[in-house]
Design a protein around this motif. Structure first.
Motif, PDB file in Angstrom:
ATOM      1  N   ASN A 205      35.765 -25.852 -13.842  1.00 15.33           N
ATOM      2  CA  ASN A 205      36.523 -26.226 -15.036  1.00 15.33           C
ATOM      3  C   ASN A 205      36.680 -27.741 -15.092  1.00 15.33           C
ATOM      4  OD1 ASN A 205      37.920 -23.353 -14.149  1.00 15.33           O
ATOM      5  ND2 ASN A 205      37.726 -23.565 -16.366  1.00 15.33           N
ATOM      6  N   VAL A 206      36.683 -28.274 -16.302  1.00 15.39           N
ATOM      7  CA  VAL A 206      36.807 -29.727 -16.478  1.00 15.39           C
ATOM      8  C   VAL A 206      38.088 -30.085 -17.234  1.00 15.39           C
ATOM      9  CG1 VAL A 206      34.331 -30.126 -16.392  1.00 15.39           C
ATOM     10  CG2 VAL A 206      35.414 -29.627 -18.594  1.00 15.39           C
ATOM     11  N   ASP A 207      38.979 -29.126 -17.394  1.00 19.28           N
ATOM     12  CA  ASP A 207      40.228 -29.367 -18.112  1.00 19.28           C
ATOM     13  C   ASP A 207      41.298 -28.431 -17.555  1.00 19.28           C
ATOM     14  OD1 ASP A 207      42.057 -30.305 -19.951  1.00 19.28           O
ATOM     15  OD2 ASP A 207      40.698 -30.158 -21.657  1.00 19.28           O
ATOM     16  N   ASN A 208      42.439 -28.412 -18.213  1.00 16.18           N
ATOM     17  CA  ASN A 208      43.587 -27.643 -17.748  1.00 16.18           C
ATOM     18  C   ASN A 208      43.247 -26.160 -17.550  1.00 16.18           C
ATOM     19  OD1 ASN A 208      46.291 -27.026 -17.129  1.00 16.18           O
ATOM     20  ND2 ASN A 208      46.750 -26.565 -19.261  1.00 16.18           N
ATOM     21  N   ILE A 209      43.664 -25.619 -16.423  1.00 13.96           N
ATOM     22  CA  ILE A 209      43.521 -24.189 -16.148  1.00 13.96           C
ATOM     23  C   ILE A 209      44.815 -23.490 -16.537  1.00 13.96           C
ATOM     24  CG2 ILE A 209      43.231 -22.449 -14.336  1.00 13.96           C
ATOM     25  CD1 ILE A 209      41.380 -24.401 -12.911  1.00 13.96           C
ATOM     26  N   PHE A 210      44.711 -22.546 -17.447  1.00 11.60           N
ATOM     27  CA  PHE A 210      45.874 -21.811 -17.915  1.00 11.60           C
ATOM     28  C   PHE A 210      46.317 -20.741 -16.920  1.00 11.60           C
ATOM     29  CE2 PHE A 210      43.989 -22.712 -22.299  1.00 11.60           C
ATOM     30  CZ  PHE A 210      44.869 -23.744 -22.574  1.00 11.60           C
ATOM     31  N   HIS A 211      45.339 -20.082 -16.289  1.00 13.54           N
ATOM     32  CA  HIS A 211      45.674 -18.866 -15.548  1.00 13.54           C
ATOM     33  C   HIS A 211      44.645 -18.637 -14.450  1.00 13.54           C
ATOM     34  CE1 HIS A 211      46.590 -14.481 -15.100  1.00 13.54           C
ATOM     35  NE2 HIS A 211      47.794 -14.898 -15.424  1.00 13.54           N
ATOM     36  N   VAL A 212      45.103 -18.057 -13.333  1.00 10.32           N
ATOM     37  CA  VAL A 212      44.205 -17.684 -12.245  1.00 10.32           C
ATOM     38  C   VAL A 212      44.433 -16.221 -11.860  1.00 10.32           C
ATOM     39  CG1 VAL A 212      44.048 -20.015 -11.294  1.00 10.32           C
ATOM     40  CG2 VAL A 212      45.797 -18.459 -10.427  1.00 10.32           C
ATOM     41  N   ALA A 213      43.403 -15.606 -11.325  1.00  9.14           N
ATOM     42  CA  ALA A 213      43.497 -14.274 -10.726  1.00  9.14           C
ATOM     43  C   ALA A 213      42.803 -14.334  -9.373  1.00  9.14           C
ATOM     44  CB  ALA A 213      42.847 -13.222 -11.619  1.00  9.14           C
ATOM     45  N   TYR A 214      43.333 -13.591  -8.408  1.00  8.35           N
ATOM     46  CA  TYR A 214      42.773 -13.638  -7.054  1.00  8.35           C
ATOM     47  C   TYR A 214      42.915 -12.271  -6.395  1.00  8.35           C
ATOM     48  CZ  TYR A 214      42.053 -15.128  -2.183  1.00  8.35           C
ATOM     49  OH  TYR A 214      41.578 -15.269  -0.907  1.00  8.35           O
ATOM     50  N   SER A 215      41.793 -11.763  -5.900  1.00 13.34           N
ATOM     51  CA  SER A 215      41.815 -10.487  -5.203  1.00 13.34           C
ATOM     52  C   SER A 215      40.556 -10.346  -4.363  1.00 13.34           C
ATOM     53  CB  SER A 215      41.890  -9.326  -6.209  1.00 13.34           C
ATOM     54  OG  SER A 215      42.011  -8.087  -5.562  1.00 13.34           O
ATOM     55  N   ASN A 216      40.706  -9.886  -3.130  1.00 15.97           N
ATOM     56  CA  ASN A 216      39.582  -9.550  -2.265  1.00 15.97           C
ATOM     57  C   ASN A 216      38.570 -10.699  -2.147  1.00 15.97           C
ATOM     58  OD1 ASN A 216      38.311  -7.723  -0.518  1.00 15.97           O
ATOM     59  ND2 ASN A 216      37.029  -6.879  -2.153  1.00 15.97           N
ATOM     60  N   GLY A 217      39.076 -11.934  -2.037  1.00 17.19           N
ATOM     61  CA  GLY A 217      38.201 -13.073  -1.829  1.00 17.19           C
ATOM     62  C   GLY A 217      37.567 -13.653  -3.075  1.00 17.19           C
ATOM     63  N   VAL A 218      37.917 -13.140  -4.245  1.00 15.21           N
ATOM     64  CA  VAL A 218      37.350 -13.616  -5.503  1.00 15.21           C
ATOM     65  C   VAL A 218      38.447 -14.295  -6.327  1.00 15.21           C
ATOM     66  CG1 VAL A 218      36.200 -12.966  -7.657  1.00 15.21           C
ATOM     67  CG2 VAL A 218      35.625 -11.792  -5.521  1.00 15.21           C
ATOM     68  N   VAL A 219      38.124 -15.455  -6.882  1.00 14.00           N
ATOM     69  CA  VAL A 219      39.039 -16.201  -7.750  1.00 14.00           C
ATOM     70  C   VAL A 219      38.442 -16.302  -9.146  1.00 14.00           C
ATOM     71  CG1 VAL A 219      40.216 -18.408  -8.160  1.00 14.00           C
ATOM     72  CG2 VAL A 219      39.900 -17.588  -5.819  1.00 14.00           C
ATOM     73  N   LEU A 220      39.244 -15.998 -10.162  1.00 10.61           N
ATOM     74  CA  LEU A 220      38.868 -16.234 -11.549  1.00 10.61           C
ATOM     75  C   LEU A 220      39.821 -17.254 -12.143  1.00 10.61           C
ATOM     76  CD1 LEU A 220      38.304 -12.624 -13.017  1.00 10.61           C
ATOM     77  CD2 LEU A 220      36.698 -14.045 -11.736  1.00 10.61           C
ATOM     78  N   THR A 221      39.314 -18.095 -13.048  1.00 13.09           N
ATOM     79  CA  THR A 221      40.169 -19.044 -13.741  1.00 13.09           C
ATOM     80  C   THR A 221      39.913 -18.988 -15.235  1.00 13.09           C
ATOM     81  OG1 THR A 221      38.599 -20.886 -13.573  1.00 13.09           O
ATOM     82  CG2 THR A 221      40.167 -20.618 -11.770  1.00 13.09           C
ATOM     83  N   ALA A 222      40.985 -19.230 -16.001  1.00 10.57           N
ATOM     84  CA  ALA A 222      40.905 -19.288 -17.456  1.00 10.57           C
ATOM     85  C   ALA A 222      41.233 -20.699 -17.887  1.00 10.57           C
ATOM     86  CB  ALA A 222      41.887 -18.298 -18.083  1.00 10.57           C
TER      87      ALA A 222
END
Length: 315
Positions: A205-222
């Protein structure tokens, strides 16, 4: 040849994908900022100063935790805006906005509400989660991560995890790790007990991250940059570009199913984080989604910053 095979799989997935509508919805008395689910209940925190407690079997509100109103600079009483809620072993953890936008932290237990961190501390806590019965972790808007012992009333540690404004913070399902993201697009993984930085990700990401999710070694970002990014151990990080701001993401417990907000219609797009293959869409929201929470591999809830919380069943 491999790229052609992946393209073929992507095409098949699009052909098989369908739209799923919510099975039911719960309606809070105010705009929902956060919610948490236990085995039998959902706790919805809103801007009207209440945490509405819903029985998931009857789908009805069975309790309401009401916070005291706050006094404005003009000496008017208004409802306390509740930013964060968590649940553990019969206790509800609540973060609300107090005087001059500083935060109050509350514990609700045995039908009693207790203020454990007062607005006079002048903290700007964005989110708080239970680490254990006696310890809570919270992140401030200034990207400080704090482990607080509520029984002894002292901070075990206070770490400046970033010099940028906090985007989102999440405690892992097993309560051993913290993921923190900020307005610069940076993501860090911290040890929850010590605050030691275990990993700093090369940001997609190159700007503000609104939200993250994390489970079982995986990260998602919005992200505000219209990117949904995926980070997973042993595989190359990547992002999926959207044609609209990506407000929210979610992950199933196994991390085999990811979901992100997609498009101006605010649909939720399911996908496989490993293969990148997109699946069904969850259709029903008409406002930006602010929280997505899986309760198992087939069921999840989502809220849209309005009064509705939707329940989805994945078949």
């Amino acid at each position: 040849m491999f790229k052609l095979f992946i393209s073929f799989l992507l095409l098949l997935s699009l052909l098989d994908a369908k739209d799923i509508i919510p099975s039911f919805k719960l309606r809070s008395v105010g705009y929902v900022n956060d919610f948490v689910v236990d085995a039998n209940h959902l706790y919805a925190a809103n801007d009207m100063g209440t945490v509405d407690v819903f029985d998931l079997k009857s789908k009805k509100m069975v309790n309401q935790i009401v916070l005291p109103p706050i006094t404005t600079a003009l000496n008017k009483l208004i409802a306390a805006n509740i930013m964060s809620v968590d649940y553990l072993n019969g206790k509800v953890l609540i973060v609300s906005v107090g005087k001059d936008s500083f935060r109050n932290v509350w514990i609700y237990e045995n039908y009693e509400l207790k203020n454990i961190i007062n607005e006079e501390k002048k903290l700007t806590i964005k989110e708080a989660r239970f680490l254990s019965d006696g310890q809570i972790i919270f992140g401030t808007l200034g990207s400080e991560v704090v482990l607080h012992d509520r029984r002894e009333q002292y901070n075990i540690y206070k770490t400046q995890a970033s010099h940028s404004t906090l985007g989102d913070i999440m405690l892992s399902p097993d309560k051993t790790e913290i993921v923190i993201a900020d307005e610069s697009g940076a993501i860090k993984l911290l040890d929850a007990k010590s605050s030691e930085i275990k990993q700093t990700y090369d940001s997609q990401n190159v700007d503000n991250i609104f939200h993250v999710a994390y489970s079982n070694g995986v990260v998602l970002t919005a992200g505000q940059d219209r990117r949904m990014a995926v980070y997973q151990n042993g595989q190359k990080d990547y992002h999926i570009k959207s044609d609209f701001l990506v407000y929210c993401v979610g992950l199933s417990p196994s991390a085999k199913i990811g979901v992100y907000t997609s498009g101006e219609e605010h649909h939720l797009q399911l996908f496989n984080p490993t293969t990148k293959i997109q699946g069904d869409r969850l259709v029903g929201h008409d406002k930006p989604v602010n929280q997505i929470r899986f309760i198992n591999e087939k069921e999840l809830f989502s809220s849209e910053g309005r009064r509705n919380i939707f329940y989805w069943r994945l078949d």
